[in-house]
Write a protein that holds these residues in place. Structure first.
Motif, mmCIF file in Angstrom:
data_model
loop_
_atom_site.group_PDB
_atom_site.id
_atom_site.type_symbol
_atom_site.label_atom_id
_atom_site.label_comp_id
_atom_site.label_asym_id
_atom_site.label_seq_id
_atom_site.Cartn_x
_atom_site.Cartn_y
_atom_site.Cartn_z
ATOM 1 N N PHE A 189 60.820 38.783 51.397
ATOM 2 C CA PHE A 189 62.223 38.586 51.030
ATOM 3 C C PHE A 189 63.055 38.354 52.267
ATOM 4 O O PHE A 189 62.670 38.708 53.379
ATOM 5 N N PHE A 190 64.189 37.694 52.063
ATOM 6 C CA PHE A 190 65.205 37.675 53.116
ATOM 7 C C PHE A 190 66.544 38.079 52.519
ATOM 8 O O PHE A 190 66.806 37.876 51.324
ATOM 9 N N ILE A 191 67.325 38.716 53.376
ATOM 10 C CA ILE A 191 68.680 39.126 53.002
ATOM 11 C C ILE A 191 69.626 38.203 53.758
ATOM 12 O O ILE A 191 69.674 38.228 54.985
ATOM 13 N N TRP A 192 70.323 37.380 53.023
ATOM 14 C CA TRP A 192 71.192 36.342 53.591
ATOM 15 C C TRP A 192 72.637 36.803 53.453
ATOM 16 O O TRP A 192 73.132 36.970 52.334
ATOM 17 N N SER A 193 73.260 37.063 54.578
ATOM 18 C CA SER A 193 74.658 37.504 54.559
ATOM 19 C C SER A 193 75.418 36.696 55.613
ATOM 20 O O SER A 193 74.793 35.997 56.419
ATOM 21 N N PRO A 194 76.721 36.752 55.622
ATOM 22 C CA PRO A 194 77.462 35.940 56.587
ATOM 23 C C PRO A 194 77.017 36.250 58.032
ATOM 24 O O PRO A 194 77.070 37.392 58.468
ATOM 25 N N GLY A 195 76.516 35.248 58.715
ATOM 26 C CA GLY A 195 76.114 35.415 60.109
ATOM 27 C C GLY A 195 74.795 36.113 60.331
ATOM 28 O O GLY A 195 74.450 36.464 61.462
ATOM 29 N N VAL A 200 70.472 36.657 58.793
ATOM 30 C CA VAL A 200 69.366 36.562 57.832
ATOM 31 C C VAL A 200 68.293 37.550 58.288
ATOM 32 O O VAL A 200 67.807 37.473 59.420
ATOM 33 N N GLN A 201 67.945 38.483 57.418
ATOM 34 C CA GLN A 201 66.898 39.456 57.744
ATOM 35 C C GLN A 201 65.666 39.128 56.900
ATOM 36 O O GLN A 201 65.732 39.165 55.674
ATOM 37 N N PHE A 202 64.576 38.821 57.602
ATOM 38 C CA PHE A 202 63.324 38.457 56.917
ATOM 39 C C PHE A 202 62.367 39.658 56.889
ATOM 40 O O PHE A 202 62.218 40.355 57.900
ATOM 41 N N PHE A 203 61.685 39.829 55.778
ATOM 42 C CA PHE A 203 60.648 40.861 55.679
ATOM 43 C C PHE A 203 59.404 40.261 55.016
ATOM 44 O O PHE A 203 59.501 39.594 53.984
ATOM 45 N N SER A 204 58.255 40.533 55.609
ATOM 46 C CA SER A 204 56.965 40.211 54.990
ATOM 47 C C SER A 204 56.231 41.535 54.822
ATOM 48 O O SER A 204 55.965 42.237 55.805
ATOM 49 N N LEU A 205 55.938 41.872 53.569
ATOM 50 C CA LEU A 205 55.342 43.180 53.264
ATOM 51 C C LEU A 205 53.981 43.014 52.614
ATOM 52 O O LEU A 205 53.761 42.083 51.822
ATOM 53 N N LEU A 251 69.047 39.676 44.410
ATOM 54 C CA LEU A 251 70.035 40.755 44.351
ATOM 55 C C LEU A 251 71.268 40.297 45.106
ATOM 56 O O LEU A 251 71.170 39.908 46.279
ATOM 57 N N PRO A 252 72.424 40.306 44.455
ATOM 58 C CA PRO A 252 73.635 39.930 45.199
ATOM 59 C C PRO A 252 73.902 40.944 46.311
ATOM 60 O O PRO A 252 73.402 42.067 46.260
ATOM 61 N N LEU A 253 74.648 40.545 47.316
ATOM 62 C CA LEU A 253 74.991 41.478 48.389
ATOM 63 C C LEU A 253 75.767 42.637 47.792
ATOM 64 O O LEU A 253 76.638 42.433 46.951
ATOM 65 N N ALA A 254 75.424 43.855 48.248
ATOM 66 C CA ALA A 254 76.181 45.012 47.788
ATOM 67 C C ALA A 254 77.612 44.853 48.291
ATOM 68 O O ALA A 254 77.820 44.463 49.433
ATOM 69 N N THR A 264 69.878 38.897 48.451
ATOM 70 C CA THR A 264 68.465 39.093 48.744
ATOM 71 C C THR A 264 67.629 38.197 47.830
ATOM 72 O O THR A 264 67.811 38.218 46.610
ATOM 73 N N TYR A 265 66.751 37.399 48.421
ATOM 74 C CA TYR A 265 65.827 36.541 47.682
ATOM 75 C C TYR A 265 64.431 37.091 47.911
ATOM 76 O O TYR A 265 63.950 37.114 49.039
ATOM 77 N N MET A 266 63.778 37.546 46.847
ATOM 78 C CA MET A 266 62.477 38.200 46.956
ATOM 79 C C MET A 266 61.459 37.473 46.090
ATOM 80 O O MET A 266 61.763 37.050 44.974
ATOM 81 N N PHE A 267 60.242 37.312 46.629
ATOM 82 C CA PHE A 267 59.158 36.799 45.784
ATOM 83 C C PHE A 267 57.878 37.528 46.154
ATOM 84 O O PHE A 267 57.721 38.037 47.268
ATOM 85 N N GLN A 268 56.990 37.594 45.188
ATOM 86 C CA GLN A 268 55.699 38.261 45.399
ATOM 87 C C GLN A 268 54.578 37.304 45.011
ATOM 88 O O GLN A 268 54.720 36.538 44.058
ATOM 89 N N THR A 269 53.490 37.381 45.744
ATOM 90 C CA THR A 269 52.344 36.519 45.447
ATOM 91 C C THR A 269 51.099 37.365 45.190
ATOM 92 O O THR A 269 50.989 38.510 45.660
ATOM 93 N N THR A 270 50.168 36.770 44.425
ATOM 94 C CA THR A 270 48.886 37.432 44.171
ATOM 95 C C THR A 270 47.714 36.560 44.623
ATOM 96 O O THR A 270 46.564 36.971 44.505
ATOM 97 N N SER A 271 47.996 35.358 45.095
ATOM 98 C CA SER A 271 46.924 34.478 45.589
ATOM 99 C C SER A 271 46.652 34.782 47.067
ATOM 100 O O SER A 271 47.477 35.392 47.742
#
Ligand SMILES: [Ca+2]
Ligand SMILES: [Ca+2]
Ligand SMILES: [Ca+2]
Length: 359
Positions: free
Chosen positions: A181-187, A189-194, A263-266, A95-102
């Motif tokens: 964030f997106f969760i990148w796993s074999p086959g 990619v789950q994208f989330f914009s919160l 976060l590494p894949l569980a 999981t690659y997550m980032f947050q913005t304040t701009s």
């Protein structure tokens, strides 16, 4: 001129030169620290990709402080300079997550903010048209201030239908906080914009602005790259530098990323994988036979023992493999049949020996 005065002059020049070098060092760093990680700073005085931009590593163009990582598009001399940083390490699936304040909803229409993976070796043989293992969040109106959407997620190449999803960020005038964030796993990619700042593992459904589940499907050319040597990047650049070589309004553009996390894949827990090698197969049966009634080393149901209930779990999952090892560990169908027969025989044996009832 006396020798001592010559020496003094030389000494003074030396001190001045040293001071200048120190100043250059202080204002043009090769890397910076952000979110407890090292990020390499891009620098280019001539125009380069993306979009035909120059990139500055001056510390008043790109820097990190208590508010987070600051990226800018800013004028220096005759030119506008963009900024980009690259995580110094390859992290792989996860999981690659980032947050913005701009205010990402009103980012300058000639600017693009990118948060993405990029493999500079460009050697992905499965995606020859786009071999750089690029997965993006991009905030941009691509030069059109009245464009209805202000963001997108992409698994490259963008031109394959379904690889790109447009997003209209909401009005963030009350609270600019966003989490992506997106969760990148074999086959997959789950994208989330919160909306707001949340953990990628714990957020209210009401915070979701957009989500997209991209699943590999070769029939429609949807291919999820493997991580290769991809690294995570942030950049802020002029997307139309050839035609409009400055931000609309000619004001400095700034994006503030207050946090980044990975976060590494569980690990996938496979019930019945008693020897923890990522597949449920005959080797686990052998282990169970050795552990049966003696210890908890073949414990699928978590009650601390190795008994008939654990064998049933093994039987249920026989042939299962953890996704990361799926390509190499799938048993042949014929051996599966053999294994199932063995399992049934084992169960028969267990019953005839009046072993403890599975719980
Ligand atoms: Ca196993
Ligand atoms: Ca058990
Ligand atoms: Ca038990």
């Amino acid at each position: 001129m006396p020798r001592s005065s010559q020496f003094r002059r030389l000494f003074n020049y030396g001190v001045i030169l040293l001071l200048c070098l120190c100043c250059v060092q202080a204002t043009r760093a090769a890397s910076l620290q952000f979110a407890s990680r090292t990020w390499d700073i891009r620098r280019s005085n001539s125009i380069t990709g993306p979009g035909g931009n120059r990139f500055s590593n001056d510390s008043n163009h790109v820097w990190s402080d208590q508010a987070g990582l600051h990226l800018t598009i800013k004028k220096k001399g005759n030119f506008w300079f963009s900024t980009e940083v690259t995580l110094s390490e390859t992290l792989g699936y996860g999981t690659y997550m980032f947050q913005t304040t701009s205010r990402q909803d009103i980012l300058n229409a000639n600017a693009t903010f990118g948060a993405f993976t990029w493999d500079s070796f460009g050697d992905d043989p499965r995606i020859p048209a786009f071999p750089n293992r690029e997965i993006d969040f991009e905030d941009s109106r691509w030069g059109n201030p009245s464009a209805p959407t202000s963001s997108q997620v992409v698994v490259q190449p963008y031109f394959v239908p379904g690889n790109l999803q447009n997003i209209a960020l909401p009005d963030l005038s009350q609270d600019a906080a966003l989490t992506r964030f997106f969760i990148w796993s074999p086959g997959r990619v789950q994208f989330f914009s919160l909306r707001g700042h949340h953990s990628p593992t714990n957020f209210p459904a009401s915070a979701i602005i957009h989500q997209y589940d991209y699943v590999e499907n070769l029939a429609i050319n949807h291919i999820v790259p493997d991580p290769g040597r991809a690294k995570f990047h942030f950049n802020l650049w002029l997307n139309n530098n050839d035609v409009l070589p400055f931000p609309i309004g000619e004001q400095t553009v700034e994006v503030v990323i207050n946090d980044f996390a990975y976060l590494p894949l569980a690990p996938v827990v496979l019930e019945g994988d008693f020897n923890s090698d990522g597949s449920v197969d005959a080797a686990d049966l052998t282990q169970w036979q050795g552990d049966f009634g003696l210890n908890g080393n073949s414990d699928a149901d978590g009650d601390g023992d190795s008994d008939g209930a654990d064998l049933l779990a093994w039987q249920r999952n026989l042939g299962s493999v953890a996704p990361a090892t799926a390509a190499v560990a799938v048993p042949e169908p014929s051996s599966l049949v053999c294994l199932l027969l063995t399992a049934v025989l084992s169960l028969q044996l267990r019953r005839s020996r009046a072993l403890p009832i599975p719980t």
